[in-house]
Write a protein that holds these residues in place. Structure first.
Motif, PDB file in Angstrom:
ATOM      1  N   SER A  24      48.243  79.234  37.360  1.00  0.00           N
ATOM      2  CA  SER A  24      48.669  80.623  37.131  1.00  0.00           C
ATOM      3  C   SER A  24      48.308  81.122  35.733  1.00  0.00           C
ATOM      4  N   ASN A  27      46.223  84.371  35.330  1.00  0.00           N
ATOM      5  CA  ASN A  27      47.026  85.542  35.681  1.00  0.00           C
ATOM      6  C   ASN A  27      48.005  85.865  34.557  1.00  0.00           C
ATOM      7  N   ASP A 345      41.944  79.170  37.800  1.00  0.00           N
ATOM      8  CA  ASP A 345      42.567  79.661  39.031  1.00  0.00           C
ATOM      9  C   ASP A 345      42.411  78.673  40.184  1.00  0.00           C
ATOM     10  N   ASP A 348      44.770  74.547  41.916  1.00  0.00           N
ATOM     11  CA  ASP A 348      45.957  74.846  42.720  1.00  0.00           C
ATOM     12  C   ASP A 348      46.122  73.923  43.918  1.00  0.00           C
TER      13      ASP A 348
END
Length: 379
Positions: A24, A27, A345, A348
């Motif tokens: 994250s 972001n 990103d 994950d």
């Protein structure tokens, strides 16, 4: 982002904090940029696993004023006190920031903060501050924090948390369970500690405290197969535990040994059999690929997954993610893997991020599709 703008205009905050893990993080940077676009005087503070491990890299980004490293509760309070009362931040332990020296920005990392010894002193999280409808499991509880006595190559916990594992008292945990039952009107609790039964004596005492809760409820947890036995599993089930996740990782003993998991495939089968007979909903999690995986070890894993599924276990397979701070990330060249991701990103567990000495990226993608079909995994 529109919601963020409305909140800033309404609340007029002096400081905004952002928590970021590796997946994250980018972001989080977008949020920082938006905050500074709205009001450049708002002080931004970022914490979480990624800033804690990649401190200097994160501070090279524009817009971030402070980082809170490691355990954040006391550090954040100390930092807020210094900001609000114009005190020197040099004395705030556990933070990093940029400081001008001779017209040049220098990164400064203050002395580490002491970990909170008595976790019962911390209040329960105020979940009313969160949009709980966005969360799949809003009634989650963390009963411990700290280092781990195991050294799995894929885990970064000991680079994030130093020292021994610290536990909240069983009574404090039980009080939070009652609090969630009352405030969230829930009857399902999820313990999110990586290893629920890390300390068996503590676990048995916790079960006694949970048994004293009058309102019936179910709960789930995750643990290792070498840290449970039939009597303990029976007690957990009697106390309301309905589901357990076991980290299995692979069906190849050779590969298990190579990542320092320190369990055996035979023990996995024994424990899954016992847990299913008792009545648990068992979930076995696997990782793909692992650095020593080759075609033979993948075949072993597929066969093992089918065997566990036949015993009644549910299965999940995630892509191995070489998070910063892990042995995999720090020693990629030495162990013969290439880190394939081009963006944080992608960190994950949903993207193929490593190849192996024996299998190329193309081969691994084809094999993952085949495993998904053959074993019957959900995408």
């Amino acid at each position: 982002m529109r919601r963020l703008k409305g909140i800033i205009r309404k609340e007029k905050p002096l400081v905004i904090g952002i928590s970021a893990n590796t997946g994250s993080y980018l972001n989080g940077l977008k949020i920082v940029k938006k905050i500074k676009d709205i009001d450049k005087d708002i002080i931004t503070v970022m914490g979480g696993t990624h800033p804690t491990i990649m401190t200097k890299e994160v501070l090279e980004e524009d817009g971030i004023d402070f980082l809170v490293l490691g355990e954040g509760e006391k550090t954040t309070l100390d930092l807020m006190d210094s900001i609000k009362n114009n005190k020197s931040i040099d004395e705030v332990n556990g933070i990093a920031y940029r400081e001008k020296e001779k017209n040049e920005n220098k990164i400064k990392i203050n002395e580490s903060s002491e970990y909170i010894k008595d976790l019962d002193k911390l209040p329960f999280p105020d979940r009313t501050l969160f949009p709980l409808s966005f969360y799949e499991y809003p009634a989650s509880i963390l009963m411990s924090r700290g280092g781990c006595s195991y050294g799995c190559d894929f885990c970064a916990v000991n680079n994030i948390w130093e020292g021994e594992r610290r536990f909240r008292s069983p009574n404090d945990v039980a009080e939070e369970v009652k609090h969630l039952i009352r405030t969230l009107k829930t009857r399902e609790i999820g313990f999110v500690d990586d290893i629920f039964t890390l300390n068996k004596e503590y676990t048995r005492n916790l079960l006694k405290s949970l048994d004293r809760i009058k309102t019936p409820f179910k709960w789930t947890c995750a643990t290792r197969v070498d840290l449970v036995d039939k009597p303990l599993l029976q007690k957990m089930h009697k106390s309301g535990c309905s589901g357990i996740e076991f980290g299995v990782e692979t069906g190849s003993q050779r590969v298990l040994d190579s990542i320092n998991k320190d369990i055996t495939v035979n023990r996995v089968k024994e424990v899954v059999k016992i847990a299913n007979e008792i009545g648990f909903n068992t979930l076995c999690s696997f990782m793909f690929p692992l650095p020593e995986d080759d075609r033979e070890s993948i075949r072993e894993t597929v066969g093992f997954m089918k065997e566990l599924k036949g015993m009644g276990a549910n299965l999940i397979m995630s892509f191995t993610t070489p998070y910063p701070g892990t042995f995999l990330y720090e020693n990629a060249d030495d162990i013969g893997i290439n880190i394939l991701g081009s963006s944080w990103d992608e960190f994950d567990a949903k993207h193929l991020l490593i190849d192996t000495k024996y299998l190329s990226e193309k081969e691994l993608k084809e094999m993952f599709k085949k495993i998904t079909r053959e074993v019957g995994l959900k995408k």
